[in-house]
Design a protein around this motif. Structure first.
Motif, PDB file in Angstrom:
ATOM      1  N   VAL A 172       2.295   9.258   4.822  1.00  0.00           N
ATOM      2  CA  VAL A 172       1.612   8.318   5.708  1.00  0.00           C
ATOM      3  C   VAL A 172       1.206   7.035   4.991  1.00  0.00           C
ATOM      4  O   VAL A 172       0.886   6.030   5.632  1.00  0.00           O
ATOM      5  N   VAL A 173       1.251   7.044   3.678  1.00  0.00           N
ATOM      6  CA  VAL A 173       0.973   5.818   2.924  1.00  0.00           C
ATOM      7  C   VAL A 173       1.990   4.734   3.268  1.00  0.00           C
ATOM      8  O   VAL A 173       1.641   3.552   3.378  1.00  0.00           O
ATOM      9  N   GLY A 174       3.252   5.137   3.462  1.00  0.00           N
ATOM     10  CA  GLY A 174       4.294   4.141   3.650  1.00  0.00           C
ATOM     11  C   GLY A 174       5.032   4.177   4.967  1.00  0.00           C
ATOM     12  O   GLY A 174       5.866   3.307   5.231  1.00  0.00           O
ATOM     13  N   GLU A 175       4.747   5.177   5.820  1.00  0.00           N
ATOM     14  CA  GLU A 175       5.505   5.278   7.067  1.00  0.00           C
ATOM     15  C   GLU A 175       4.772   6.158   8.074  1.00  0.00           C
ATOM     16  O   GLU A 175       3.820   6.854   7.732  1.00  0.00           O
ATOM     17  N   ASP A 176       5.237   6.094   9.330  1.00  0.00           N
ATOM     18  CA  ASP A 176       4.704   6.962  10.361  1.00  0.00           C
ATOM     19  C   ASP A 176       5.233   8.377  10.151  1.00  0.00           C
ATOM     20  O   ASP A 176       6.336   8.582   9.630  1.00  0.00           O
ATOM     21  N   ARG A 178      17.747   0.165  17.834  1.00  0.00           N
ATOM     22  CA  ARG A 178      16.361  -0.131  17.412  1.00  0.00           C
ATOM     23  C   ARG A 178      15.393   0.886  18.019  1.00  0.00           C
ATOM     24  O   ARG A 178      14.481   1.371  17.345  1.00  0.00           O
ATOM     25  N   TRP A 179      15.583   1.186  19.278  1.00  0.00           N
ATOM     26  CA  TRP A 179      14.700   2.134  19.966  1.00  0.00           C
ATOM     27  C   TRP A 179      14.825   3.525  19.379  1.00  0.00           C
ATOM     28  O   TRP A 179      13.836   4.244  19.234  1.00  0.00           O
ATOM     29  N   ASN A 180      16.036   3.922  19.003  1.00  0.00           N
ATOM     30  CA  ASN A 180      16.306   5.278  18.549  1.00  0.00           C
ATOM     31  C   ASN A 180      15.964   5.507  17.087  1.00  0.00           C
ATOM     32  O   ASN A 180      15.906   6.649  16.630  1.00  0.00           O
ATOM     33  N   MET A 181      15.745   4.434  16.324  1.00  0.00           N
ATOM     34  CA  MET A 181      15.437   4.585  14.902  1.00  0.00           C
ATOM     35  C   MET A 181      14.172   5.395  14.670  1.00  0.00           C
ATOM     36  O   MET A 181      14.107   6.223  13.767  1.00  0.00           O
ATOM     37  N   HIS A 182      13.150   5.156  15.470  1.00  0.00           N
ATOM     38  CA  HIS A 182      11.830   5.766  15.289  1.00  0.00           C
ATOM     39  C   HIS A 182      11.679   6.884  16.317  1.00  0.00           C
ATOM     40  O   HIS A 182      11.839   6.657  17.522  1.00  0.00           O
TER      41      HIS A 182
END
Length: 294
Positions: free
Chosen positions: A169-173, A90-94
């Motif tokens: 940026v509309v749908g994600e970081d 989970r931490w590594n996904m982003h």
């Protein structure tokens, strides 16, 4: 439900036949008397509490991150042994994890995260950071998905970059980083770590007219010796991680003569077992100890 003595390889529906590297690992596992069962992560497969679940090539999770997180929750509820642990996944996904590591003293490639919905312009980010050229990519991504380079001094390139940021940026970081010129001349080094110990290093280099090192863009990979500098930087990275990953790939690039962390890959990295088969044997030994403890 898998049977005792089986390692479940988690894949996606594009790689259900196993990647070349995973095939090397699977052969090593089978030589130890265990079975290998590829399972598509998004399938309805039922896991058991004594399963050993190896996350290997669920590449499409980057397109369905919320679903993947829910699936990790499901794994937690099953009580199976998951490698790497779901907390690390989970931490590594982003790729915001780079900020976490930087705060813990790791030398990382400088990174600015533009949060979903942000109105900050790319031009402002580059001006504030003093970057003349940058790389723009999703904060959740793999294999250079939606990754472009932008020359801030070229109005056409900057306009293209601004449009790319606005779309993403509309749908994600979105991540903005300086363009690391040494990748073109010196390449990127991937150091593979199994059970906290370095097994091998690989130099990835782009083609003459590219800067992305992935094979999808024609990049080549060759094994290189592990240096004392590799060992020092990798140790600083792993010391900053909560827990010891069972497997990891530490991607390093040079900035002003010093190695910096480009990415720490804990979910579905290519581990280059096809050019370092003894590392697959080491991994298989660890899996055997988990599946068939004494």
């Amino acid at each position: 439900m898998s049977s005792r003595g089986t390692v479940v390889f988690i894949v996606d529906d594009r790689t259900v036949g196993l990647t070349p590297d995973d095939a090397v690992l699977a052969d090593a596992v089978r030589r130890r008397g265990l079975s290998v069962r590829p399972v598509v992560w998004s399938s309805s497969f039922s896991f058991a509490v004594d399963d050993v679940v190896l996350i290997r090539s669920p590449y499409d999770y980057v397109e369905r991150p919320a679903e993947f997180r829910s699936w990790l929750d499901h794994l937690d509820g099953c009580g199976a042994t998951v490698l790497n642990p779901t907390s690390l996944l989970r931490w590594n996904m982003h790729k915001g994890y780079l900020d976490d590591l930087a705060a813990r003293g790791v030398a990382v490639v400088p990174t600015e995260v533009l949060a979903q919905g942000s109105t900050r312009s790319l031009a402002a980010a580059l001006a504030d950071r003093g970057w003349s050229r940058s790389v723009v990519k999703p904060a959740i991504g793999a294999s250079a998905r939606q990754t472009i380079s932008v020359d801030g001094a070229d109005p056409a390139s900057l306009e293209r970059g601004e449009a790319h940021v606005r779309r993403l940026v509309v749908g994600e970081d979105v991540l903005v980083q300086p363009f690391v010129a040494s990748i073109r001349t010196d390449g990127e080094v991937s150091v593979v770590v199994i059970g906290g110990e370095i097994t091998h290093a690989v130099l990835k280099q782009p083609t003459a007219d590219e800067w992305r090192v992935q094979s999808e863009f024609g990049g080549a990979a060759v094994r290189v010796p592990v240096t004392a500098e590799h060992e020092r930087v990798v140790a600083s990275v792993l010391d900053a991680v909560d827990g010891v990953p069972t497997s990891a790939r530490v991607d390093l690039v040079g900035i002003d003569g010093e190695l910096h962390l480009m990415e720490l890959e804990l979910i579905e990295p290519e581990l280059f077992f096809r050019i370092a088969p003894e590392a697959a044997d080491r991994f298989a030994d660890r899996l055997t100890d988990l599946v068939l403890p004494e």
